[in-house]
Design a protein around this motif. Sequence first.
Motif, short mmCIF file in Angstrom:
data_model
loop_
_atom_site.label_atom_id
_atom_site.label_comp_id
_atom_site.label_asym_id
_atom_site.label_seq_id
_atom_site.Cartn_x
_atom_site.Cartn_y
_atom_site.Cartn_z
N PRO A 20 -4.06 -13.33 6.21
CA PRO A 20 -4.92 -13.67 5.08
C PRO A 20 -4.25 -13.29 3.76
O PRO A 20 -3.44 -12.36 3.70
CB PRO A 20 -6.17 -12.82 5.32
N ARG A 21 -4.58 -14.01 2.70
CA ARG A 21 -3.94 -13.83 1.39
C ARG A 21 -3.97 -12.37 0.93
O ARG A 21 -2.98 -11.85 0.44
CB ARG A 21 -4.63 -14.73 0.37
N HIS A 22 -5.11 -11.68 1.09
CA HIS A 22 -5.19 -10.30 0.60
C HIS A 22 -4.22 -9.38 1.35
O HIS A 22 -3.69 -8.44 0.78
CB HIS A 22 -6.63 -9.77 0.65
N LEU A 23 -3.96 -9.67 2.62
CA LEU A 23 -3.00 -8.86 3.37
C LEU A 23 -1.56 -9.21 2.97
O LEU A 23 -0.71 -8.32 2.90
CB LEU A 23 -3.19 -9.05 4.87
N GLN A 24 -1.30 -10.47 2.71
CA GLN A 24 0.02 -10.87 2.21
C GLN A 24 0.32 -10.13 0.91
O GLN A 24 1.40 -9.56 0.74
CB GLN A 24 0.07 -12.37 1.95
N ASP A 25 -0.65 -10.14 0.00
CA ASP A 25 -0.48 -9.45 -1.28
C ASP A 25 -0.26 -7.95 -1.07
O ASP A 25 0.59 -7.35 -1.72
CB ASP A 25 -1.70 -9.67 -2.18
N GLY A 26 -1.00 -7.36 -0.14
CA GLY A 26 -0.83 -5.94 0.15
C GLY A 26 0.54 -5.62 0.71
O GLY A 26 1.15 -4.60 0.36
N CYS A 27 1.06 -6.48 1.58
CA CYS A 27 2.40 -6.28 2.14
C CYS A 27 3.45 -6.34 1.04
O CYS A 27 4.38 -5.52 1.00
CB CYS A 27 2.69 -7.33 3.21
N ARG A 28 3.30 -7.30 0.14
CA ARG A 28 4.25 -7.42 -0.98
C ARG A 28 4.19 -6.17 -1.87
O ARG A 28 5.22 -5.63 -2.27
CB ARG A 28 3.94 -8.65 -1.81
N ARG A 29 2.98 -5.73 -2.17
CA ARG A 29 2.83 -4.54 -3.03
C ARG A 29 3.43 -3.31 -2.36
O ARG A 29 4.06 -2.48 -3.03
CB ARG A 29 1.35 -4.29 -3.35
N LEU A 30 3.25 -3.17 -1.06
CA LEU A 30 3.81 -2.03 -0.34
C LEU A 30 5.33 -2.04 -0.45
O LEU A 30 5.95 -0.99 -0.70
CB LEU A 30 3.38 -2.05 1.13
N ALA A 31 5.96 -3.20 -0.28
CA ALA A 31 7.42 -3.28 -0.40
C ALA A 31 7.87 -2.87 -1.80
O ALA A 31 8.85 -2.14 -1.96
CB ALA A 31 7.90 -4.69 -0.07
N LEU A 38 13.41 -5.40 1.73
CA LEU A 38 13.13 -5.86 3.09
C LEU A 38 12.24 -4.85 3.79
O LEU A 38 12.57 -3.67 3.90
CB LEU A 38 14.44 -6.02 3.88
N LEU A 39 11.09 -5.34 4.27
CA LEU A 39 10.13 -4.45 4.93
C LEU A 39 9.40 -5.20 6.03
O LEU A 39 8.92 -6.32 5.82
CB LEU A 39 9.10 -3.95 3.90
N GLU A 40 9.33 -4.60 7.21
CA GLU A 40 8.52 -5.15 8.30
C GLU A 40 7.19 -4.40 8.31
O GLU A 40 7.17 -3.17 8.31
CB GLU A 40 9.21 -4.98 9.65
N VAL A 41 6.11 -5.15 8.32
CA VAL A 41 4.76 -4.57 8.35
C VAL A 41 4.05 -5.08 9.59
O VAL A 41 4.06 -6.28 9.88
CB VAL A 41 3.96 -4.98 7.09
N ARG A 42 3.48 -4.15 10.35
CA ARG A 42 2.72 -4.53 11.55
C ARG A 42 1.26 -4.18 11.34
O ARG A 42 0.93 -3.08 10.90
CB ARG A 42 3.29 -3.84 12.78
N LEU A 43 0.41 -5.15 11.70
CA LEU A 43 -1.04 -5.01 11.57
C LEU A 43 -1.68 -5.38 12.90
O LEU A 43 -1.17 -6.22 13.64
CB LEU A 43 -1.57 -5.93 10.47
N HIS A 44 -2.81 -4.77 13.17
CA HIS A 44 -3.54 -5.01 14.42
C HIS A 44 -4.95 -5.49 14.06
O HIS A 44 -5.55 -5.00 13.11
CB HIS A 44 -3.59 -3.72 15.23
N ARG A 45 -5.43 -6.45 14.83
CA ARG A 45 -6.78 -6.94 14.59
C ARG A 45 -7.58 -6.89 15.90
O ARG A 45 -7.56 -7.82 16.70
CB ARG A 45 -6.76 -8.37 14.07
N PRO A 46 -8.29 -5.78 16.11
CA PRO A 46 -9.13 -5.68 17.31
C PRO A 46 -10.19 -6.77 17.32
O PRO A 46 -10.65 -7.20 16.26
CB PRO A 46 -9.78 -4.29 17.18
N SER A 47 -10.55 -7.23 18.48
CA SER A 47 -11.55 -8.30 18.62
C SER A 47 -12.83 -7.96 17.87
O SER A 47 -13.41 -6.89 18.05
CB SER A 47 -11.88 -8.53 20.09
#
Length: 83
Positions: A20-31, A38-47
């Motif tokens: 989702p866009r808000h997570l994309q933006d958050g990943c960019r801000r974190l980098a 270069l940064l790998e970000v892993r996220l989990h989405r429980p059911s």
Amino acid sequence: MSPTHAALVFDGRLYGSLLPRHLQDGCRRLAVLLGTPLLEVRLHRPSGQGWRFVDASGAADFRIGGKPLARALAQALARRAAA
């Protein structure tokens, strides 16, 4: 079992899992905050639940970004070599 999603941020662009866009933006801000191009970000989405941060690392799995990431890396290296 619910999936874990990995995305790579390189030079301000996201590669890998569609997020989702808000997570994309958050990943960019974190980098940016970490000062790494270069940064790998892993996220989990429980059911049935929201997204959860798993981890972030500069030791990225380049397979996640595929050919688009490989092209971007090659172009960045070529620009730096020409400078």
